[in-house]
Design a protein around this motif. Structure first.
Motif, PDB file in Angstrom:
ATOM      1  N   SER A  68       1.055   8.194  14.827  1.00 42.99           N
ATOM      2  CA  SER A  68       1.159   8.298  13.370  1.00 42.99           C
ATOM      3  C   SER A  68      -0.101   8.896  12.762  1.00 42.99           C
ATOM      4  CB  SER A  68       1.398   6.915  12.760  1.00 42.99           C
ATOM      5  OG  SER A  68       2.642   6.417  13.181  1.00 42.99           O
ATOM      6  N   LYS A  69       0.109   9.657  11.708  1.00 44.59           N
ATOM      7  CA  LYS A  69      -1.016  10.258  10.986  1.00 44.59           C
ATOM      8  C   LYS A  69      -1.640   9.269  10.014  1.00 44.59           C
ATOM      9  CE  LYS A  69       1.251  14.708  11.178  1.00 44.59           C
ATOM     10  NZ  LYS A  69       2.003  15.698  10.400  1.00 44.59           N
ATOM     11  N   ILE A  70      -0.812   8.395   9.441  1.00 45.77           N
ATOM     12  CA  ILE A  70      -1.254   7.420   8.448  1.00 45.77           C
ATOM     13  C   ILE A  70      -0.755   6.051   8.856  1.00 45.77           C
ATOM     14  CG2 ILE A  70      -1.050   6.681   6.028  1.00 45.77           C
ATOM     15  CD1 ILE A  70      -0.472   9.650   5.346  1.00 45.77           C
ATOM     16  N   CYS A  71      -1.617   5.053   8.744  1.00 48.12           N
ATOM     17  CA  CYS A  71      -1.218   3.676   8.971  1.00 48.12           C
ATOM     18  C   CYS A  71      -1.393   2.916   7.661  1.00 48.12           C
ATOM     19  CB  CYS A  71      -2.062   3.023  10.063  1.00 48.12           C
ATOM     20  SG  CYS A  71      -1.770   3.754  11.684  1.00 48.12           S
ATOM     21  N   ILE A  72      -0.329   2.261   7.237  1.00 49.45           N
ATOM     22  CA  ILE A  72      -0.383   1.436   6.031  1.00 49.45           C
ATOM     23  C   ILE A  72      -0.268  -0.010   6.475  1.00 49.45           C
ATOM     24  CG2 ILE A  72       0.722   0.833   3.847  1.00 49.45           C
ATOM     25  CD1 ILE A  72       1.854   3.701   3.758  1.00 49.45           C
ATOM     26  N   ILE A  73      -1.268  -0.805   6.096  1.00 52.80           N
ATOM     27  CA  ILE A  73      -1.269  -2.223   6.433  1.00 52.80           C
ATOM     28  C   ILE A  73      -1.044  -2.996   5.149  1.00 52.80           C
ATOM     29  CG2 ILE A  73      -2.561  -4.141   7.424  1.00 52.80           C
ATOM     30  CD1 ILE A  73      -4.292  -1.991   8.881  1.00 52.80           C
ATOM     31  N   VAL A  74       0.018  -3.809   5.136  1.00 54.85           N
ATOM     32  CA  VAL A  74       0.345  -4.623   3.968  1.00 54.85           C
ATOM     33  C   VAL A  74      -0.064  -6.063   4.278  1.00 54.85           C
ATOM     34  CG1 VAL A  74       2.156  -5.409   2.393  1.00 54.85           C
ATOM     35  CG2 VAL A  74       2.294  -3.112   3.410  1.00 54.85           C
ATOM     36  N   PHE A  75      -1.200  -6.478   3.703  1.00 52.67           N
ATOM     37  CA  PHE A  75      -1.663  -7.852   3.887  1.00 52.67           C
ATOM     38  C   PHE A  75      -0.902  -8.762   2.931  1.00 52.67           C
ATOM     39  CE2 PHE A  75      -5.572  -5.544   5.210  1.00 52.67           C
ATOM     40  CZ  PHE A  75      -5.600  -5.998   6.522  1.00 52.67           C
ATOM     41  N   SER A  76      -0.400  -9.854   3.460  1.00 50.26           N
ATOM     42  CA  SER A  76       0.344 -10.821   2.660  1.00 50.26           C
ATOM     43  C   SER A  76      -0.111 -12.226   3.064  1.00 50.26           C
ATOM     44  CB  SER A  76       1.844 -10.649   2.903  1.00 50.26           C
ATOM     45  OG  SER A  76       2.123 -10.799   4.285  1.00 50.26           O
ATOM     46  N   GLN A  77       0.470 -13.212   2.446  1.00 50.45           N
ATOM     47  CA  GLN A  77       0.076 -14.608   2.639  1.00 50.45           C
ATOM     48  C   GLN A  77      -0.002 -15.012   4.115  1.00 50.45           C
ATOM     49  OE1 GLN A  77      -0.686 -16.552  -0.029  1.00 50.45           O
ATOM     50  NE2 GLN A  77      -1.245 -18.255   1.280  1.00 50.45           N
ATOM     51  N   ASP A  78       1.016 -14.690   4.897  1.00 49.48           N
ATOM     52  CA  ASP A  78       1.074 -15.149   6.286  1.00 49.48           C
ATOM     53  C   ASP A  78       0.836 -14.049   7.318  1.00 49.48           C
ATOM     54  OD1 ASP A  78       1.533 -17.847   5.669  1.00 49.48           O
ATOM     55  OD2 ASP A  78       3.668 -17.457   5.347  1.00 49.48           O
ATOM     56  N   PHE A  79       0.281 -12.924   6.888  1.00 47.37           N
ATOM     57  CA  PHE A  79       0.025 -11.809   7.801  1.00 47.37           C
ATOM     58  C   PHE A  79      -0.767 -12.266   9.031  1.00 47.37           C
ATOM     59  CE2 PHE A  79      -2.374  -8.224   9.425  1.00 47.37           C
ATOM     60  CZ  PHE A  79      -1.471  -7.178   9.410  1.00 47.37           C
ATOM     61  N   ALA A  80      -1.828 -13.035   8.826  1.00 50.33           N
ATOM     62  CA  ALA A  80      -2.716 -13.428   9.924  1.00 50.33           C
ATOM     63  C   ALA A  80      -2.067 -14.410  10.893  1.00 50.33           C
ATOM     64  CB  ALA A  80      -4.014 -14.028   9.375  1.00 50.33           C
ATOM     65  N   SER A  81      -0.935 -14.977  10.524  1.00 55.97           N
ATOM     66  CA  SER A  81      -0.267 -15.904  11.443  1.00 55.97           C
ATOM     67  C   SER A  81       0.491 -15.163  12.549  1.00 55.97           C
ATOM     68  CB  SER A  81       0.690 -16.821  10.675  1.00 55.97           C
ATOM     69  OG  SER A  81       1.777 -16.082  10.153  1.00 55.97           O
ATOM     70  N   SER A  82       0.681 -13.866  12.378  1.00 61.48           N
ATOM     71  CA  SER A  82       1.421 -13.068  13.359  1.00 61.48           C
ATOM     72  C   SER A  82       0.471 -12.405  14.357  1.00 61.48           C
ATOM     73  CB  SER A  82       2.236 -11.990  12.649  1.00 61.48           C
ATOM     74  OG  SER A  82       2.735 -11.052  13.585  1.00 61.48           O
ATOM     75  N   THR A  83       0.570 -12.790  15.623  1.00 60.49           N
ATOM     76  CA  THR A  83      -0.271 -12.163  16.643  1.00 60.49           C
ATOM     77  C   THR A  83       0.120 -10.698  16.813  1.00 60.49           C
ATOM     78  OG1 THR A  83       1.185 -12.945  18.426  1.00 60.49           O
ATOM     79  CG2 THR A  83      -0.711 -14.330  17.852  1.00 60.49           C
ATOM     80  N   TRP A  84       1.374 -10.358  16.589  1.00 61.92           N
ATOM     81  CA  TRP A  84       1.798  -8.959  16.667  1.00 61.92           C
ATOM     82  C   TRP A  84       1.105  -8.141  15.602  1.00 61.92           C
ATOM     83  CZ3 TRP A  84       7.172  -7.052  18.312  1.00 61.92           C
ATOM     84  CH2 TRP A  84       7.523  -7.610  19.541  1.00 61.92           C
ATOM     85  N   CYS A  85       1.093  -8.649  14.367  1.00 67.70           N
ATOM     86  CA  CYS A  85       0.415  -7.933  13.276  1.00 67.70           C
ATOM     87  C   CYS A  85      -1.065  -7.746  13.588  1.00 67.70           C
ATOM     88  CB  CYS A  85       0.564  -8.684  11.954  1.00 67.70           C
ATOM     89  SG  CYS A  85       2.228  -8.606  11.241  1.00 67.70           S
ATOM     90  N   LEU A  86      -1.692  -8.789  14.111  1.00 74.18           N
ATOM     91  CA  LEU A  86      -3.111  -8.712  14.436  1.00 74.18           C
ATOM     92  C   LEU A  86      -3.360  -7.721  15.573  1.00 74.18           C
ATOM     93  CD1 LEU A  86      -3.979 -12.487  14.093  1.00 74.18           C
ATOM     94  CD2 LEU A  86      -4.557 -10.645  12.479  1.00 74.18           C
ATOM     95  N   ASP A  87      -2.496  -7.724  16.593  1.00 73.89           N
ATOM     96  CA  ASP A  87      -2.619  -6.741  17.677  1.00 73.89           C
ATOM     97  C   ASP A  87      -2.486  -5.322  17.127  1.00 73.89           C
ATOM     98  OD1 ASP A  87      -3.060  -8.515  19.780  1.00 73.89           O
ATOM     99  OD2 ASP A  87      -0.937  -8.608  20.354  1.00 73.89           O
ATOM    100  N   GLU A  88      -1.587  -5.146  16.166  1.00 76.50           N
ATOM    101  CA  GLU A  88      -1.406  -3.827  15.558  1.00 76.50           C
ATOM    102  C   GLU A  88      -2.650  -3.391  14.804  1.00 76.50           C
ATOM    103  OE1 GLU A  88       2.243  -4.175  13.347  1.00 76.50           O
ATOM    104  OE2 GLU A  88       3.426  -4.362  15.171  1.00 76.50           O
ATOM    105  N   VAL A  89      -3.301  -4.309  14.103  1.00 83.41           N
ATOM    106  CA  VAL A  89      -4.529  -3.973  13.383  1.00 83.41           C
ATOM    107  C   VAL A  89      -5.605  -3.524  14.367  1.00 83.41           C
ATOM    108  CG1 VAL A  89      -6.416  -4.902  11.973  1.00 83.41           C
ATOM    109  CG2 VAL A  89      -4.054  -5.426  11.377  1.00 83.41           C
TER     110      VAL A  89
END
Length: 160
Positions: A68-89
Motif C-alpha cells: 500500500s502507498k498510504i496507511c490509515i490508522i483509526v485509533f479508537s477506544q479498544d484499538f490497543a486490545s487487538s494484537t492484530w491491530c498492534l501487529d499491523e502498526v
C-alpha cells in the motif's frame, strides 16, 4: 485491520490504501464509511473481512501493508486490545522506515492523549497483554513503542 475482500486479493494487485482499525469499534460506523468513500473515488483500499482466519490471512494483511502507498490508522477506544491491530502498526512502521509508506492517523471518539500516553483503555489493554505474553515481553514493548511513535504522527512521509 484491512481488504477489499481477502478472496479477491491477488499478488499482482497493489493497494493504494491500507485501512487499520478495530473492527468492533468502527467497522459499521466511521471505518466502514471511510472505506466506502475511498472506493467510490476508485481508490483501491484494503479493509479486513469480518471473518478473517489465523496465520494464513495475517500474512495477506502484512503483504497488503507492504504494497500500500498510504496507511490509515483509526485509533479508537479498544484499538490497543487487538494484537492484530498492534501487529499491523508495527508492520506499518517497518514499511515507513523502508521509505515506502505515507501514514495518516485518525483518533476516533477518544482523546488523543490516551493513545499517546497509553493510559485509560490503552493502559488496561497493555496490562492484559503483559499478563498474556509474559514470555514475550519484547513483543509487548515493540507494540508500545510503535504506538507511541505512530501516535505522534499526523500524516508523515518518510524522506529516505
Amino acid at each position: 485491520m484491512a481488504a477489499t475482500s481477502s478472496s479477491s486479493y491477488s499478488s499482482q494487485e497493489k493497494y493504494e490504501v491500507f485501512l487499520d482499525f478495530r473492527g468492533e469499534d468502527t467497522r459499521d460506523r466511521f471505518s466502514g464509511h471511510l472505506y466506502h468513500a475511498l472506493r467510490q473515488k476508485h481508490i483501491l483500499t484494503y479493509k479486513d473481512d469480518e471473518n478473517l482466519e489465523s496465520g494464513h490471512e495475517i500474512s495477506k494483511i502484512m503483504e497488503a501493508i507492504r504494497e500500500s502507498k498510504i496507511c490509515i490508522i483509526v485509533f479508537s477506544q479498544d484499538f490497543a486490545s487487538s494484537t492484530w491491530c498492534l501487529d499491523e502498526v508495527v508492520r506499518i512502521l517497518d514499511c515507513k522506515r523502508d521509505g515506502n509508506d505515507f501514514i495518516i492517523t485518525i483518533v476516533y471518539e477518544i482523546d488523543p492523549s490516551i493513545v499517546r500516553k497509553q493510559n485509560k483503555s490503552y493502559a488496561y489493554a497493555f496490562t492484559k497483554h503483559e499478563e498474556r505474553f509474559k514470555a514475550s515481553m519484547d513483543k509487548v514493548q515493540r507494540w508500545r513503542d510503535a504506538l507511541k511513535e505512530v501516535a505522534g504522527l499526523s500524516g508523515h512521509k518518510n524522506k529516505a
